[in-house]
Design a protein around this motif. Structure first.
Motif, short mmCIF file in Angstrom:
data_model
loop_
_atom_site.label_atom_id
_atom_site.label_comp_id
_atom_site.label_asym_id
_atom_site.label_seq_id
_atom_site.Cartn_x
_atom_site.Cartn_y
_atom_site.Cartn_z
N ALA A 22 0.83 -1.21 0.00
CA ALA A 22 0.00 0.00 0.00
C ALA A 22 0.86 1.26 0.00
O ALA A 22 0.52 2.26 -0.65
CB ALA A 22 -0.92 0.00 1.22
N LEU A 23 2.00 1.22 0.71
CA LEU A 23 2.88 2.39 0.75
C LEU A 23 3.48 2.68 -0.62
O LEU A 23 3.53 3.84 -1.06
CB LEU A 23 3.99 2.16 1.78
N VAL A 24 3.95 1.65 -1.29
CA VAL A 24 4.54 1.84 -2.61
C VAL A 24 3.49 2.34 -3.60
O VAL A 24 3.74 3.26 -4.39
CB VAL A 24 5.18 0.53 -3.12
N THR A 25 2.30 1.76 -3.55
CA THR A 25 1.21 2.19 -4.43
C THR A 25 0.85 3.65 -4.18
O THR A 25 0.63 4.43 -5.12
CB THR A 25 -0.02 1.30 -4.22
N GLU A 26 0.82 4.03 -2.91
CA GLU A 26 0.53 5.41 -2.52
C GLU A 26 1.58 6.36 -3.10
O GLU A 26 1.26 7.44 -3.62
CB GLU A 26 0.55 5.48 -0.99
N ALA A 27 2.85 5.96 -2.99
CA ALA A 27 3.93 6.79 -3.53
C ALA A 27 3.79 6.95 -5.05
O ALA A 27 3.94 8.05 -5.59
CB ALA A 27 5.28 6.18 -3.18
N LEU A 28 3.50 5.86 -5.74
CA LEU A 28 3.36 5.91 -7.19
C LEU A 28 2.17 6.79 -7.61
O LEU A 28 2.18 7.39 -8.69
CB LEU A 28 3.19 4.50 -7.75
N ASP A 29 1.16 6.88 -6.76
CA ASP A 29 -0.01 7.69 -7.08
C ASP A 29 0.27 9.19 -6.94
O ASP A 29 -0.24 10.00 -7.73
CB ASP A 29 -1.18 7.32 -6.15
N ILE A 30 1.06 9.57 -5.92
CA ILE A 30 1.23 11.01 -5.66
C ILE A 30 2.46 11.62 -6.34
O ILE A 30 2.47 12.82 -6.60
CB ILE A 30 1.28 11.31 -4.15
N LEU A 31 3.46 10.82 -6.63
CA LEU A 31 4.70 11.40 -7.17
C LEU A 31 4.52 12.13 -8.50
O LEU A 31 5.18 13.16 -8.74
CB LEU A 31 5.78 10.32 -7.28
N PRO A 32 3.63 11.67 -9.40
CA PRO A 32 3.42 12.44 -10.64
C PRO A 32 2.89 13.85 -10.40
O PRO A 32 2.98 14.70 -11.30
CB PRO A 32 2.41 11.58 -11.41
N CYS A 33 2.35 14.12 -9.20
CA CYS A 33 1.91 15.48 -8.87
C CYS A 33 3.09 16.41 -8.62
O CYS A 33 2.95 17.64 -8.68
CB CYS A 33 1.03 15.46 -7.62
N LEU A 34 4.26 15.83 -8.31
CA LEU A 34 5.44 16.62 -7.98
C LEU A 34 6.44 16.70 -9.13
O LEU A 34 7.10 17.73 -9.32
CB LEU A 34 6.15 16.02 -6.75
N THR A 35 6.59 15.62 -9.88
CA THR A 35 7.60 15.56 -10.93
C THR A 35 7.32 14.37 -11.84
O THR A 35 6.60 13.45 -11.46
CB THR A 35 9.02 15.41 -10.31
N ASP A 36 7.89 14.41 -13.03
CA ASP A 36 7.80 13.23 -13.89
C ASP A 36 9.11 12.45 -13.89
O ASP A 36 9.29 11.51 -14.64
CB ASP A 36 7.41 13.61 -15.32
N ASP A 37 10.02 12.84 -13.00
CA ASP A 37 11.32 12.17 -12.88
C ASP A 37 11.47 11.64 -11.45
O ASP A 37 11.93 12.37 -10.56
CB ASP A 37 12.45 13.14 -13.23
N PHE A 38 11.03 10.41 -11.23
CA PHE A 38 11.06 9.87 -9.87
C PHE A 38 11.36 8.38 -9.89
O PHE A 38 11.23 7.71 -10.92
CB PHE A 38 9.73 10.12 -9.16
N GLU A 39 11.75 7.89 -8.73
CA GLU A 39 11.97 6.46 -8.53
C GLU A 39 11.51 6.09 -7.13
O GLU A 39 11.52 6.93 -6.21
CB GLU A 39 13.45 6.09 -8.72
N VAL A 40 11.08 4.84 -6.97
CA VAL A 40 10.68 4.31 -5.67
C VAL A 40 11.55 3.10 -5.37
O VAL A 40 11.51 2.10 -6.09
CB VAL A 40 9.18 3.91 -5.65
N LEU A 41 12.36 3.23 -4.34
CA LEU A 41 13.25 2.15 -3.93
C LEU A 41 12.72 1.49 -2.67
O LEU A 41 12.19 2.17 -1.78
CB LEU A 41 14.66 2.67 -3.64
N ILE A 42 12.85 0.19 -2.58
CA ILE A 42 12.54 -0.53 -1.35
C ILE A 42 13.76 -1.32 -0.95
O ILE A 42 14.30 -2.10 -1.75
CB ILE A 42 11.33 -1.48 -1.51
N ILE A 43 14.23 -1.07 0.26
CA ILE A 43 15.39 -1.78 0.79
C ILE A 43 14.87 -2.94 1.62
O ILE A 43 14.44 -2.77 2.76
CB ILE A 43 16.29 -0.87 1.64
N ASN A 44 14.87 -4.11 1.03
CA ASN A 44 14.38 -5.31 1.71
C ASN A 44 15.50 -5.86 2.58
O ASN A 44 16.43 -6.50 2.10
CB ASN A 44 13.93 -6.34 0.67
N ASP A 45 15.39 -5.59 3.88
CA ASP A 45 16.49 -5.90 4.80
C ASP A 45 16.39 -7.32 5.35
O ASP A 45 16.17 -7.55 6.54
CB ASP A 45 16.50 -4.88 5.95
#
Length: 258
Positions: A22-45
């Protein structure tokens, strides 16, 4: 042409199969409101549950998602250091993978990032945890402020937006949760400017905290005191420790209260 400054959003995750999607999906939904140049990283520890399966499904659906996995659990600080080192965009935002913060509030942080500000730091309006966690958290925050000149009121609030060039000025070494104190202390030493904003904190709905055990609390206290000795009491014995050459300035702090 980009709509705004490019941004990396990353989440440290350990056994967060119930919340990370849900967090990653949320990020993907809102980031286009800020920029078209973005990435979402997940550090699976080194997750031992189905966290990686959830992440791989998300990565198949979006080219903006990138997974970085530690073969074993290295600790919260190590996960953050990996995220900072792998972030490739102008701005870097991170929050935890347990779902106790809402990624939508990144929009409010972003609105405060003026050219004069390097770090926008959230602070919890009200901590949505059990009483013993609130007491331990308050004690830790007070101790951190006593030992270090922390320019933010809630160093334990892992909801931060920073400029990558500011991060590039410091070298972080902590593998435990004290990395947040180390981060803010060293950014202050380089002259970074801070602004603060209240954010909501929500009950943990999935999994359980890995921190609140006797062993982890004792280790964190030991790490905090050891770091104080290295960085505050005996810095002359480790010249330049943690600050990259040429990264100096006059600390400044600004606050935004609701």
């Amino acid at each position: 042409m980009s709509l705004g400054s490019s941004i990396t959003v990353f989440f440290p995750a350990f056994d967060d199969e119930g919340s990370i999607g849900a967090l990653v999906t949320e990020a993907l939904d809102i980031l286009p409101c800020l920029t078209d140049d973005f990435e979402v990283l997940i550090i699976n520890d080194g997750s031992t549950d189905a966290t990686l399966d959830v992440l791989e499904d998300l990565a198949r659906k979006s080219t903006h998602v990138r997974i970085i996995s530690h073969e074993r659990n290295l600790g919260y600080g190590a996960a953050l250091r990996t995220g900072f080192s792998q972030a490739s965009k102008d701005l870097v935002f991170y929050t935890d993978g347990d779902g106790q913060y809402k990624v939508q509030e990144l929009l409010a942080l972003h609105s405060l990032l003026t050219p004069a500000i390097d770090v926008v730091n959230g602070y919890k309006e009200a901590r949505a945890d059990e009483r013993h966690r609130k007491l331990l958290g308050a004690a830790y925050n007070r101790l951190a402020h006593l030992l270090f000149k922390i320019p933010v009121r809630d160093v334990d609030c892992d909801f931060r937006l920073m400029r990558r060039h500011a991060l590039n000025q410091v070298e972080l070494v902590s593998s435990s949760g004290v990395i947040c104190v180390e981060l803010i202390h060293k950014l202050r030493q380089t002259g970074c400017t801070f602004v603060e904003i209240p954010v909501c904190h929500y009950p943990r709905m999935h999994g359980r905290s890995q921190f609140f055990t006797t062993k982890r609390v004792a280790r964190t206290a030991f790490d905090l005191l050891s770091m104080w000795l290295r960085l505050v009491v005996l810095p002359g014995f480790l010249p330049g420790y943690g600050i990259r050459q040429g990264a100096t300035g006059t600390p400044n702090n600004q606050e935004e209260s609701a």
